[in-house]
Enzyme design. Structure first.
Site, PDB file in Angstrom:
ATOM      1  N   HIS A  86       0.703  -1.428  -0.099  1.00  0.00           N
ATOM      2  CA  HIS A  86      -0.358   0.192   0.197  1.00  0.00           C
ATOM      3  C   HIS A  86       0.870   1.767  -0.293  1.00  0.00           C
ATOM      4  O   HIS A  86       0.396   2.459   0.257  1.00  0.00           O
ATOM      5  CB  HIS A  86      -0.572   0.149   1.113  1.00  0.00           C
ATOM      6  CG  HIS A  86      -2.122  -0.543   0.950  1.00  0.00           C
ATOM      7  ND1 HIS A  86      -3.131  -1.052   0.666  1.00  0.00           N
ATOM      8  CD2 HIS A  86      -1.780  -2.341   1.727  1.00  0.00           C
ATOM      9  CE1 HIS A  86      -3.328  -1.986   1.457  1.00  0.00           C
ATOM     10  NE2 HIS A  86      -2.954  -2.919   1.318  1.00  0.00           N
ATOM     11  N   ASN A 159     -10.447  -3.024   2.070  1.00  0.00           N
ATOM     12  CA  ASN A 159      -9.918  -2.903   1.257  1.00  0.00           C
ATOM     13  C   ASN A 159     -11.214  -2.633   0.242  1.00  0.00           C
ATOM     14  O   ASN A 159     -12.286  -2.980   0.829  1.00  0.00           O
ATOM     15  CB  ASN A 159      -9.158  -4.357   0.269  1.00  0.00           C
ATOM     16  CG  ASN A 159      -8.074  -4.638   0.838  1.00  0.00           C
ATOM     17  OD1 ASN A 159      -7.220  -3.463   0.947  1.00  0.00           O
ATOM     18  ND2 ASN A 159      -7.040  -5.536   0.476  1.00  0.00           N
ATOM     19  N   HIS A 350      -3.668   1.187  11.848  1.00  0.00           N
ATOM     20  CA  HIS A 350      -3.721  -0.005  13.061  1.00  0.00           C
ATOM     21  C   HIS A 350      -4.854  -0.359  13.038  1.00  0.00           C
ATOM     22  O   HIS A 350      -5.919  -0.037  13.591  1.00  0.00           O
ATOM     23  CB  HIS A 350      -2.931  -0.056  14.009  1.00  0.00           C
ATOM     24  CG  HIS A 350      -2.889  -0.781  15.112  1.00  0.00           C
ATOM     25  ND1 HIS A 350      -2.791  -2.412  14.691  1.00  0.00           N
ATOM     26  CD2 HIS A 350      -2.859  -1.463  16.354  1.00  0.00           C
ATOM     27  CE1 HIS A 350      -2.575  -3.236  15.365  1.00  0.00           C
ATOM     28  NE2 HIS A 350      -2.789  -2.366  16.977  1.00  0.00           N
ATOM     29  N   TYR A 373       0.733  -4.130  11.964  1.00  0.00           N
ATOM     30  CA  TYR A 373       0.656  -2.809  11.844  1.00  0.00           C
ATOM     31  C   TYR A 373       1.568  -1.317  12.608  1.00  0.00           C
ATOM     32  O   TYR A 373       1.914  -0.643  12.291  1.00  0.00           O
ATOM     33  CB  TYR A 373      -1.345  -1.926  12.284  1.00  0.00           C
ATOM     34  CG  TYR A 373      -1.595  -2.864  10.416  1.00  0.00           C
ATOM     35  CD1 TYR A 373      -1.953  -4.164  10.223  1.00  0.00           C
ATOM     36  CD2 TYR A 373      -1.972  -2.168   9.835  1.00  0.00           C
ATOM     37  CE1 TYR A 373      -2.722  -4.422   9.193  1.00  0.00           C
ATOM     38  CE2 TYR A 373      -2.728  -2.396   8.378  1.00  0.00           C
ATOM     39  CZ  TYR A 373      -2.458  -3.886   8.456  1.00  0.00           C
ATOM     40  OH  TYR A 373      -3.408  -4.434   7.541  1.00  0.00           O
TER      41      TYR A 373
END
Ligand code: HDD
Length: 734
Positions: A86, A159, A350, A373
């Site tokens: 990402h 997503n 996160h 994360y």
């Protein structure tokens, strides 16, 4: 301790947020150079910044030049590691507002009061490409939302595809390695179409369902504003009484989900690699604020095993036909960031940033994410203090004993930095649940320490088949063509074959259609290799096998089209001699329908109409192309049309838009231009009676036709987005 000094529990409702809370907080950190002198970082005014300090104008630069050294040092240190996945993203600010109180289901405050607008920051992204890669590649898109709530930051890191490639986070490093550029050559960039990815995928049948989505048009969205978002995992909602329910999150754009076509996506990657970023930025600047509705699917804990898939398996969705979506609120993105690096690059999401009323489940993919994360932010920021960077700060108060470290911003007062303490009056205090203290949902967990997966995760094909069954024929065609591209780029025949064996299990006809395009037969020996150590257990025994649906129209974009012309881009092609009355009327009608019209011509400057009016050109052919528009309109005007008949760029513009199934409108002389551009032509498109054959989405009218009616038909065609039935008929070379 006297009475006044005794700790008293602050009521958590003491602190309130409003739509502007985050903006106000960021304001303290903004810097505005207007009417100001340039200074060094120490605030010393700079007198000259064009020459370094030297021993003589032809002599060496002096080390004492603090201004030069500071300027250079900053440049040398301007980058931080890009996100490992990402890396390429675009951000926007906005707010979220619930429709009604969700208190029955969750005690999360930001969902319980319809009058509260909670500030949000959203980052949309591609997954595989590096920071400078093209926006329009075939890939899943990240859809990460940070809610700055009065109870702390809540991150929904999703997503635009509702399922994932793998079931267990331990496979994430393998997945990422396989899909990223190959380690020896660092190729290809931002693409899954290479041997290592398909080698991995073909050995991982659990990836099949997600692969179907990635090969579908979902993976080439027309705009970040026109794609759905999914929390993917099953999470938990917990209400004030402690009752928990399973929950899945869905974002749906109010202007509908739409895609590019593959040819267009590839060309855009060259002509405008910032396509999605620019679209988002410009829409917000123009006041076309992207809007998404948040919905949830709720499942009672008692119903955990009533499906034929496991709710903890991230490769499965809950078909909406089994559990309908409950719309709970809407998000509006209405402000662009001031600074890309400070906000979009430094924002740190996160999935473990939770607020009371929302909790995680034992989904093994989610569990692994809860580690990754923060770990990855430490790599990016080199410090645990990334939470103090303005974009990451909660808007509510933060008090704790977390220690020093690189770039600590907060100045903690006093000597007490431990708990329990009496020297600091026991502050900061523990918050009881009634005062908003986060209490993890209690769940009984027992089991053997074992490296295995539940047998309830072992069906890798049913939902891939469900997806295939639910698409319209044009969507299926695109999916097959995408597989031709992806597997066509795979050099190793055995890998192609192995993947076909997986596709055969999805649907034999689908596998045959893919096989036909990549020069191999569907393999006879259809043995599929399966990794993972599946263990039968109570859950797998309780699951209701065969309880699902065979089709889910909700997963098809075409079947759920929202018809609107809002924010659609229409190219108006003109040269000198165009019909200005017609242009003005059609342009007005388009704008009234919410579309944007741009004047395109061979060269920039002004064009004169047949009656002498001047019109400013917005874009010349060299700076744009049909791929940057949703529809094309060619106004009448003998001289203008005549010029375009001789102009390769104009002809290409029209035929390419036709090939991409976009709406096209013209009148009078323009019809002959469409014939010449292969759109309507005696050569292949007219019927035996000599009339011009009509194509869906191509709107034509005679010179005397009513312009309003003509514009109305064109707008109806624009609302439909694409006219796929043209795909079969065209022989357009563009
Ligand atoms: Fe992830 C970034 C979404 C699985 C590990 N992920 C990242 C971002 C999104 C997602 C949207 C970008 C956030 C931003 O804009 O800054 N990831 C997902 C979804 C997943 C998923 C929807 C499956 C349901 N991810 C996943 C797994 C792992 C990670 C299984 C590892 C165990 N993801 C990361 C990461 C990243 C990340 C390496 C890279 C940059 C970042 O976190 O901040 O930690």
């Amino acid at each position: 301790m006297n009475e006044e000094e005794k700790p008293h529990h602050q009521n958590k409702t003491d602190f309130k947020v409003n739509e502007d809370s985050k903006n106000q907080q960021l304001e303290q950190f903004r810097e505005d150079p207007k009417d100001q002198f340039m200074t060094t970082d120490q605030g010393v005014r700079i007198n000259h910044t064009d020459d370094s300090l030297k021993a003589g104008s032809r002599g060496p630069t002096l080390l004492e030049d603090f201004h030069f050294r500071e300027k250079m040092t900053h440049l040398d240190h301007e980058s931080i590691p890009e996100r490992v996945v990402h890396a390429r993203g675009s951000g926007a600010h906005g707010y979220f507002q619930p429709y009604e109180s969700m208190a029955e289901f969750t005690k999360a405050k930001f969902l319980s009061n319809p009058s509260i607008k909670t500030p949000v920051f959203v980052r949309f992204s591609t997954v595989v490409g590096s920071r400078g890669s093209a926006d329009t590649v075939r890939d899943a898109r990240g859809f990460a939302v940070k809610f700055y709530t009065e109870e702390g930051n809540y991150d929904l890191v999703g997503n635009n595809i509702p399922v994932f490639f793998i079931q267990d986070a331990i496979k994430f490093p393998d997945l990422v390695h396989s899909i990223k550029p190959e380690p020896d050559s660092e190729m290809p960039q931002a693409s899954a179409a290479h041997d290592t990815f398909w080698d991995f995928a073909s050995l991982m049948p659990e990836s099949t369902h997600m692969l179907m989505w990635v090969l579908s048009d979902r993976a080439i969205p027309r705009s970040f504003r026109m794609m759905e978002g999914f929390g993917v995992h099953t999470f938990r909602f917990i209400n004030e009484a402690g009752k928990a329910r399973f929950v899945k999150f869905h974002w749906r754009p109010t202007i509908g989900a739409h895609s590019l076509v593959w040819d267009e996506a590839q060309k855009l990657g060259g002509k405008d690699p910032d396509w999605l970023r620019r679209d988002l930025w410009e829409a917000i600047e123009m006041g076309n604020y992207p809007e998404f509705e948040l919905s949830v699917q709720l499942v009672d804990e008692e119903d955990e095993f009533k499906f034929d898939f496991d709710l903890l398996d991230a490769t499965k969705l809950i078909p909406e036909e089994l559990v309908p979506l409950k719309p709970i609120g809407r998000m509006v993105l209405n402000r662009n960031p001031n600074n890309f690096f400070a906000e979009t690059e430094q924002v740190a999401f996160h999935p473990g940033n939770l607020v009371p009323g929302i909790d995680v489940t034992n989904d093994p993919l989610l569990q692994g994410r809860l580690f990754s994360y923060v770990d990855t932010q430490l790599n990016r920021f080199n410090s645990a203090n990334f939470t103090e960077v303005p974009i990451n700060r909660p808007v509510c108060p933060v008090h704790n004993h977390n220690g020093a470290g690189f770039m600590k911003m907060t100045i903690g007062k006093g000597k007490v930095n431990y708990w329990p303490n009496s020297l600091g009056n026991g502050c900061p205090m523990m918050a009881p649940e009634s005062a908003g203290g986060y209490v993890h949902h209690q769940e009984k967990v027992e089991g053997h320490k074992i490296r295995a997966r539940s047998e309830s995760f072992s069906d890798h094909y049913s939902q891939a088949t469900l997806f295939w069954n639910s698409l319209t024929e044009p969507e299926k065609k695109h999916l097959v063509e995408a597989a031709h591209f992806e597997l066509g780029k795979v050099e190793t025949i055995a890998v192609r074959e192995r993947q076909l064996a997986n596709f055969y299990k999805v649907d034999p006809e689908f596998a045959r259609r893919v096989a036909a395009g990549i020069g191999i037969e569907v393999p006879k020996d259809l043995e599929v290799i399966s990794t993972g150590n599946y263990e039968e257990n109570d859950a797998s025994k309780q699951m209701k096998k065969g309880a699902s649906v065979k089709e889910s129209p909700a997963v098809s974009m075409e079947r759920n089209k929202i018809e609107t012309a809002k924010s659609r881009k229409v190219a108006i092609l003109i040269e000198d001699g165009f019909d200005s009355n017609e242009v003005m009327q059609v342009k007005e009608a388009l704008e009234a329908a919410g579309a944007q019209a741009k004047i395109i011509s061979k060269l920039l400057g002004k064009r004169r109409s047949s009656t002498g009016e001047a019109m400013e050109v917005d874009k010349s052919h060299v700076t744009t192309g049909s791929i940057m528009f949703d529809a094309v309109y060619i106004p009448d005007g003998q001289q203008s049309i005549q010029a375009m008949k001789q102009e390769g760029d104009a002809l290409h513009f029209i035929s390419e838009a036709f090939k991409h199934c976009k709406p096209i409108a013209t009148s009078g002389n323009g019809i002959a231009l469409l014939e010449r551009a292969f759109v309507l032509g005696v050569n292949f498109a007219s019927n035996t009676s000599g009339e011009v054959m009509s194509h869906k989405g191509v709107v034509t009218a005679g010179s005397e036709a009513d312009a309003d009616e003509f514009a109305g038909q064109f707008i109806d065609a624009i609302k439909k987005h694409r006219h796929w039935d043209r795909e079969e008929k065209t022989m357009v070379p563009a």
